[in-house]
Design a protein around this motif. Structure first.
Motif, mmCIF file in Angstrom:
data_model
loop_
_atom_site.group_PDB
_atom_site.id
_atom_site.type_symbol
_atom_site.label_atom_id
_atom_site.label_comp_id
_atom_site.label_asym_id
_atom_site.label_seq_id
_atom_site.Cartn_x
_atom_site.Cartn_y
_atom_site.Cartn_z
ATOM 1 N N GLU B 165 0.716 -1.196 0.111
ATOM 2 C CA GLU B 165 0.021 -0.038 -0.125
ATOM 3 C C GLU B 165 0.771 1.207 -0.018
ATOM 4 O O GLU B 165 0.513 2.181 -0.744
ATOM 5 C CB GLU B 165 -0.698 0.016 1.167
ATOM 6 C CG GLU B 165 -1.832 -0.884 1.115
ATOM 7 C CD GLU B 165 -1.782 -2.691 1.325
ATOM 8 O OE1 GLU B 165 -0.374 -2.638 1.706
ATOM 9 O OE2 GLU B 165 -2.489 -3.080 1.327
ATOM 10 N N THR B 166 1.957 1.261 0.747
ATOM 11 C CA THR B 166 2.832 2.459 0.851
ATOM 12 C C THR B 166 3.382 2.735 -0.414
ATOM 13 O O THR B 166 3.524 3.899 -0.919
ATOM 14 C CB THR B 166 3.753 2.528 2.104
ATOM 15 O OG1 THR B 166 3.017 1.818 3.192
ATOM 16 C CG2 THR B 166 4.523 3.569 2.469
ATOM 17 N N LEU B 168 2.629 1.624 -3.343
ATOM 18 C CA LEU B 168 1.482 2.226 -4.375
ATOM 19 C C LEU B 168 1.202 3.704 -4.275
ATOM 20 O O LEU B 168 1.006 4.638 -4.958
ATOM 21 C CB LEU B 168 0.457 1.273 -4.604
ATOM 22 C CG LEU B 168 0.722 -0.167 -5.223
ATOM 23 C CD1 LEU B 168 -0.232 -0.893 -4.812
ATOM 24 C CD2 LEU B 168 0.950 0.159 -6.477
ATOM 25 N N ALA B 169 0.855 3.882 -2.881
ATOM 26 C CA ALA B 169 0.813 5.590 -2.535
ATOM 27 C C ALA B 169 1.867 6.217 -3.008
ATOM 28 O O ALA B 169 1.296 7.419 -3.464
ATOM 29 C CB ALA B 169 0.368 5.493 -1.109
ATOM 30 N N VAL B 170 3.068 5.841 -2.725
ATOM 31 C CA VAL B 170 4.145 6.763 -2.845
ATOM 32 C C VAL B 170 4.331 6.871 -4.476
ATOM 33 O O VAL B 170 4.558 7.913 -4.981
ATOM 34 C CB VAL B 170 5.489 6.292 -2.521
ATOM 35 C CG1 VAL B 170 6.776 6.893 -2.992
ATOM 36 C CG2 VAL B 170 5.372 6.481 -1.131
ATOM 37 N N LYS B 172 1.781 6.755 -6.798
ATOM 38 C CA LYS B 172 0.929 7.706 -7.229
ATOM 39 C C LYS B 172 0.913 8.970 -6.888
ATOM 40 O O LYS B 172 0.756 10.068 -7.913
ATOM 41 C CB LYS B 172 -0.316 7.218 -6.362
ATOM 42 C CG LYS B 172 -1.864 7.969 -6.739
ATOM 43 C CD LYS B 172 -3.027 7.293 -6.087
ATOM 44 C CE LYS B 172 -4.090 8.241 -6.163
ATOM 45 N NZ LYS B 172 -5.303 7.636 -5.696
ATOM 46 N N ASP B 173 1.534 9.420 -5.680
ATOM 47 C CA ASP B 173 1.834 10.723 -5.543
ATOM 48 C C ASP B 173 2.893 11.157 -6.350
ATOM 49 O O ASP B 173 3.051 12.642 -6.260
ATOM 50 C CB ASP B 173 2.167 10.810 -4.017
ATOM 51 C CG ASP B 173 0.982 10.341 -3.115
ATOM 52 O OD1 ASP B 173 1.240 10.010 -2.062
ATOM 53 O OD2 ASP B 173 -0.152 10.597 -3.674
ATOM 54 N N LEU B 195 11.698 2.945 -0.481
ATOM 55 C CA LEU B 195 11.241 3.890 0.273
ATOM 56 C C LEU B 195 10.371 2.947 1.120
ATOM 57 O O LEU B 195 10.203 3.162 2.491
ATOM 58 C CB LEU B 195 10.598 5.118 -0.497
ATOM 59 C CG LEU B 195 9.689 5.867 0.469
ATOM 60 C CD1 LEU B 195 10.648 6.860 1.533
ATOM 61 C CD2 LEU B 195 9.163 7.018 -0.557
ATOM 62 N N MET B 228 14.546 9.235 -4.401
ATOM 63 C CA MET B 228 13.660 9.530 -3.019
ATOM 64 C C MET B 228 13.499 10.647 -2.482
ATOM 65 O O MET B 228 12.531 11.194 -2.082
ATOM 66 C CB MET B 228 14.406 8.498 -2.055
ATOM 67 C CG MET B 228 13.664 7.826 -1.067
ATOM 68 S SD MET B 228 14.258 6.556 -0.170
ATOM 69 C CE MET B 228 15.324 7.417 0.957
ATOM 70 N N LEU B 232 10.120 13.090 -1.778
ATOM 71 C CA LEU B 232 9.718 13.309 -0.762
ATOM 72 C C LEU B 232 9.542 14.989 -0.616
ATOM 73 O O LEU B 232 8.932 15.403 0.162
ATOM 74 C CB LEU B 232 10.739 13.093 0.551
ATOM 75 C CG LEU B 232 11.025 11.456 0.783
ATOM 76 C CD1 LEU B 232 11.974 11.267 1.741
ATOM 77 C CD2 LEU B 232 9.682 10.955 1.160
ATOM 78 N N TYR B 235 6.268 15.967 -1.172
ATOM 79 C CA TYR B 235 5.444 16.087 0.221
ATOM 80 C C TYR B 235 5.320 17.357 0.922
ATOM 81 O O TYR B 235 4.179 18.100 1.343
ATOM 82 C CB TYR B 235 5.620 14.957 0.972
ATOM 83 C CG TYR B 235 4.914 13.568 0.617
ATOM 84 C CD1 TYR B 235 6.125 12.669 0.021
ATOM 85 C CD2 TYR B 235 3.859 13.252 0.547
ATOM 86 C CE1 TYR B 235 5.598 11.498 -0.486
ATOM 87 C CE2 TYR B 235 3.261 12.092 0.184
ATOM 88 C CZ TYR B 235 4.238 11.102 -0.644
ATOM 89 O OH TYR B 235 3.576 9.955 -0.862
#
Lengths: 677, 311
Positions: B165-166, B168-170, B172-173, B195, B228, B232, B235
């Motif tokens: 999940e993490t 894929l979330a990263v 997508k973002d 990451l 990476m 970041l 964000y």
């Protein structure tokens, strides 16, 4: 917040992470509970990979990353062998990473569990079990264990018998490929016990067949791994790119499904993209629906304008357009229903109103219009005499709108009308029943007569002894062409069975003619003469024959039970008719008819009075035909023939002396009839 | 618009770039949000973002209205990735994005104008990208890597750690920035996975090769770290952008810049939305008029713009 996850993360990153976490998540109530534990969990860790940015990221997003709801749970599905087409099945990563022997062995024993599936080769067959060296894992766990040479034991009690009572172990040979389930693990001593029973497998693997397998059944990750082991230039990348599964456009969907992640709601770590910020009203489908409704309403409005200016075609077009944009749009349905009602297609109007009310039960106009249309339609149905349906419609109208006076008035009128018609029907039914009753009374008389005759016959049977020859002779002596009739009667029997209908008609005619010609004569005769010589079967047969036309013509209402005496009456009528006319042309048909009557003995009832009257009517109609007469004559003869054939020897013995009497009497009657005519 | 001195020039350029990247961030956020509301799958959404980024690699923000380009990119991406979206739905969602709580558009001239402009802009994008609209995305690589890594981990550790999940979330973002067009898909995939594993402190067994070396032989540890860091930073950008939504429930978590909810009737946001409203509803016409003062029809002028750029 997941305590274990946080602890693991903190212990990996060290104190710095903990301090940032405390800073960033100070407001988070969940974090406070966990914070105390974390400081205890710190390990002394080499700081070569310190990454402040990463730590800051972790700290900031900790509320999301470590939330219990972040992890999506996927229920265990039944395991299926991957064909390698949906996505690229790759050999175990260990193999590519060239993880050391010890490490692999260690992690294998750490991770293998009861219920896993393994594949191996039979090493040796002993009397206490099989020794199997593992080749690879299957069913989910993918490890490179071939060179680890893990030896497992399959004890004899876990080897299913092959069914022919031999030693089950004899089925297996050294070098066989076996698929088995892990039964027991001794992690400390690194010992594994396997079993060949399906019950040893985990729930999602239950359907897989255990035992000896072929090379083709080896899992794909193993076979591909073999290729890689041989060819050192095959890297993971190359293998992946060359695999067919990678080019499958749907592999993303498939794999997301495998991992249990919903593709349209993939998680995100951006604050603004959290699902709670999305309102249902903003979604495309919701907006589209609202829009469709408003667009449809526009069309309906313009349609209503057309309707008011009596441009019905245009109005209908607009309504249909509106319904295309938004099916089941209430306003459009109501408007279209009104248009149908005005034009006169009441059924379609009712359908539209009903549909509209389904979608919106409180629509005032829909109810009003529906009530009106229902009443109108009820009126139409009343004129067509479909009273019950009309009643249903009125009731529905009233149920919709209690205050609708027209409906209640119409309903009352209709109910009165229904009651009247019901009364009429009752009267008719009563009349018919009376007729039936009168029929019954005469039938009862005949029954009594027959019973007496039966008793008489029985006595005579015992006393007399006759041969079939006498009966046959009596039959031959009876009529003009008895031999022909004899033969014909046989044929007739067959034909009778086939042509029941025609015979029935004939019988009707017969009965009618008999009725007409020999009514008065027939009555006294049966009681004295014809019944006495006939035995049970013959009587019933005769009765059935005679009754058939009666039943067909007149007695359907009274039911289908046969009355014995009736039959004899009819027979006599027939006989009289025949004698009166003296035509023997169509005996065939007569015989047919008579045969059928004989067959259907005991199943009919007659309504004597009505039948008489009807017969007379019919005989008037059919007086020109000589058939009936001849039929009646022939019928008589055939009856006698049949008696002979169907009756048993004992009965036949009983007949002859009676038959001669009978035949003489028959001849007399016929002569009389002929004379009369 | 540019400053006069060279030093100031550089700064200005940087600030422009920063402004531009902020703008791009906002528009990509718009794309992703719209994609969620339209029920778009992750790959078509990625395609839409890539189309947008690629378009503005060679085009200027001053000339083309980015939100229109975004809408057309969504439409085109749906066609390319076989998840066809209707222009009506796209217009509905976008209209509501800029005019929250408003009624859906009526079937009038404005609606047809908007639809025309989307279709015209689609053609514009195609021409700008030389009709090369088929992209390889990191998703399939990432998913295969995830499966391979899963087999290497203890199943219980896997089931309790949301690595997939993490990651894929990263991923997508990451589409909020232009890294999707500057890096290879495999590299991006490896970085996301790295990451994710680092976040949870998961350690994979060590072999001759590192796991990421196996997946991607041409990447180094430093490259991974660089990518990476870029990720970041995105964000951080969210935190700075004033087109973000409310962050969590804890006011203490807010960074220096104000992050306001679109429905928050705050003065600054209202101002911001006023600008947006106007630009959205007449963006084509205003742009057209600025470029073609002789007052041509909006749709035609977009076509002219195309020719103007290429010619």
């Amino acid at each position: 917040m997941e305590r274990d996850l946080l602890r693991q993360s903190v212990s990996h990153h060290g104190q710095s992470l903990l301090s940032i976490l405390k800073c960033e998540q100070s407001e988070n109530p969940d974090f406070k509970y966990v914070a105390e534990d974390l400081s205890k969990a710190l390990n002394r860790r080499d700081k070569e990979e310190e990454s402040p940015i990463l730590e800051q990221f972790i700290a900031r997003k900790a509320d999301l990353l470590f939330a219990p709801s972040w992890k999506s749970c996927k229920p265990a599905e039944e395991w299926q062998e991957e064909s390698g087409e949906a996505y690229a099945v790759m050999p175990p990563l260990e193999q590519f990473m060239e993880v050391s022997y010890e490490e692999r062995r260690e992690i294998f024993y750490r991770d293998v569990e009861r219920g896993d599936m393994v594949i191996g080769r039979v090493n040796s067959v002993r009397d206490f079990g099989l020794f199997v060296t593992l080749l690879c894992t299957a069913g989910g766990l993918e490890r490179d264990i071939e060179d680890l040479e893990i030896k497992t034991l399959c004890p004899i009690r876990d080897v299913p018998s092959t069914g022919n009572h031999d030693d089950p172990l004899s089925y297996y040979q050294i070098g066989d490929l076996i698929r088995a389930g892990v039964k027991d693990i001794d992690r400390y001593h690194e010992k594994l016990t396997i079993s060949l029973y399906s019950s040893s497998l985990a729930a999602h693997l239950e359907k897989v067949k255990l035992g000896v397998i072929n090379k083709e059944d080896l899992p794909l990750h193993y076979t591909r791994g073999e290729k890689v082991a041989v060819d050192s230039s095959e890297t993971y990348e190359k293998l992946l790119v060359s695999s067919l599964g990678l080019s499958n456009p749907l592999n993303v969907d498939y794999l997301l499904g495998k991992l249990g992640i919903n593709d349209t709601q993939t998680p995100s770590l951006m604050r603004g993209l959290q699902s709670k910020h999305f309102k249902d009203d903003d979604f495309a489908t919701t907006i589209r629906k609202k829009q469709s409704v408003s667009w449809a309403l526009k069309c309906v409005k313009s349609g209503v304008d057309h309707f008011k200016s009596r441009r019905f075609v245009d109005a209908m077009n607009e309504y249909n357009k509106a319904l295309e944009i938004d099916t089941n749009n209430v306003e459009a349905l109501v408007a279209r229903g009104a248009l149908y009602a005005t034009k006169g297609s009441l059924v379609k109007a009712i359908n539209d109103f009903e549909l509209a009310l389904e979608n919106c039960p409180t629509h005032r106009n829909a109810k009003k219009y529906l009530c009106q249309t229902l009443v109108e339609r009820g009126g139409q149905l009343e004129e067509e005499d479909k009273l019950v349906t009309a009643e249903g419609l009125y009731k529905r109208a009233i149920s919709l709108d209690d205050t609708f006076q027209e409906a209640s008035e119409a309903l009352e009128k209709l109910q009165i009308r229904i009651q009247k018609s019901l009364k009429l029907k009752e009267l008719e039914a009563a009349k018919e029943q009376e007729k039936a009753k009168t029929v019954e009374t005469s039938a009862e008389k005949l029954r009594k007569i027959l019973k007496e005759e039966k008793r008489v016959k029985k006595k005579r049977k015992r006393s007399t002894s006759s041969s079939s020859t006498t009966s046959s002779s009596s039959s031959t002596s009876g009529e003009d062409s008895p031999s022909t009739s004899h033969k014909k009667s046989k044929k007739r029997k067959h034909k009778r069975r086939r042509s029941s209908r025609s015979s029935k008609k004939h019988k009707r005619r017969m009965s009618s003619c008999s009725d007409k010609t020999a009514e008065e004569e027939c009555f006294p005769a049966p009681a004295n003469t014809s019944a006495s010589f006939l035995n049970q079967t013959s009587i019933t047969k005769l009765m059935s024959e005679g009754e058939r036309p009666l039943v067909k013509g007149h007695c359907e209402e009274s039911g289908g039970r046969f009355v014995g005496p009736r039959m004899s009456e009819n027979n006599k009528y027939g006989a009289h008719c025949g004698s009166a006319n003296g035509e023997l042309r169509e005996r065939h048909k007569d015989r047919r008819i008579s045969g059928e009557r004989l067959e259907h003995a005991g199943n009919r009832r007659n309504s004597s009075s009505s039948s008489h009257s009807e017969r007379s009517r019919r005989s008037e109609d059919l007086s020109s035909r000589g058939r009936r007469h001849s039929e009646s004559v022939g019928g008589r003869v055939e009856r006698i023939d049949k008696e002979e054939k169907t009756s048993q020897l004992s009965q036949q013995k009983a007949l002859p002396c009676n038959l001669t009497d009978i035949f003489s009497q028959i001849a007399e009657f016929e002569r009389e009839k002929k004379l009369k005519k | 618009m540019q400053a006069s001195t060279s030093g100031a020039d550089n700064e200005a350029r940087e600030s422009i770039t920063e402004d531009e990247s902020k703008k791009h961030f906002r528009v990509c956020r718009f794309i992703v949000e719209t994609g969620v509301k339209l029920g778009m799958r992750s790959v078509p959404m990625a395609t839409a973002c890539v189309l947008y980024h690629k378009f503005f690699q060679s085009a200027s923000l001053q000339v083309y209205e980015p939100y229109l380009v975004a809408m057309s990119a969504i439409y085109l991406a749906g066609k390319v990735e076989e998840q066809h979206l209707r222009t009506r739905d796209i217009i509905n969602v976008c209209h509501r994005y800029f005019h929250p709580e408003s009624d859906p558009l009526e079937l009038d001239g404005k609606f047809w104008e908007l639809r025309d402009s989307i279709v015209q802009c689609e053609l514009l994008i195609l021409r700008q990208l030389n009709f090369q609209v088929c992209f390889e995305h990191p998703h399939k690589y990432l998913l295969h890597y995830l499966l391979s890594v899963r087999s290497l981990l203890n199943r219980h550790a896997w089931s309790r750690t949301p690595i997939a999940e993490t990651a894929l979330a990263v991923l997508k973002d990451s589409y909020h920035g232009s890294m999707c067009v500057r890096h290879k898909p495999q590299h991006l995939a490896v970085t996301c996975l790295y990451l994710s594993l680092q976040t949870y402190g998961m350690q994979l067994p060590r072999g001759e090769l590192e796991w990421w070396q196996v997946f991607c032989s041409d990447i180094t540890k430093d490259e991974i770290e660089t990518i990476m860091n870029e990720l970041l930073q995105l964000y951080d950008m969210e935190a700075k952008s004033n087109r973000g939504n409310v962050l969590g429930a804890w006011p203490g978590f807010l960074t220096s810049a104000h992050i306001l909810h679109p429905l928050n009737p705050n003065a600054s946001t209202r101002q911001f939305y006023k600008i947006h409203r106007s630009t959205f509803s007449i963006f084509v016409i205003s742009r057209a008029r600025s470029m073609c003062p002789d007052g041509l029809e909006a749709s035609r002028s977009v076509v002219l713009l195309t020719l103007g750029v290429k010619g």
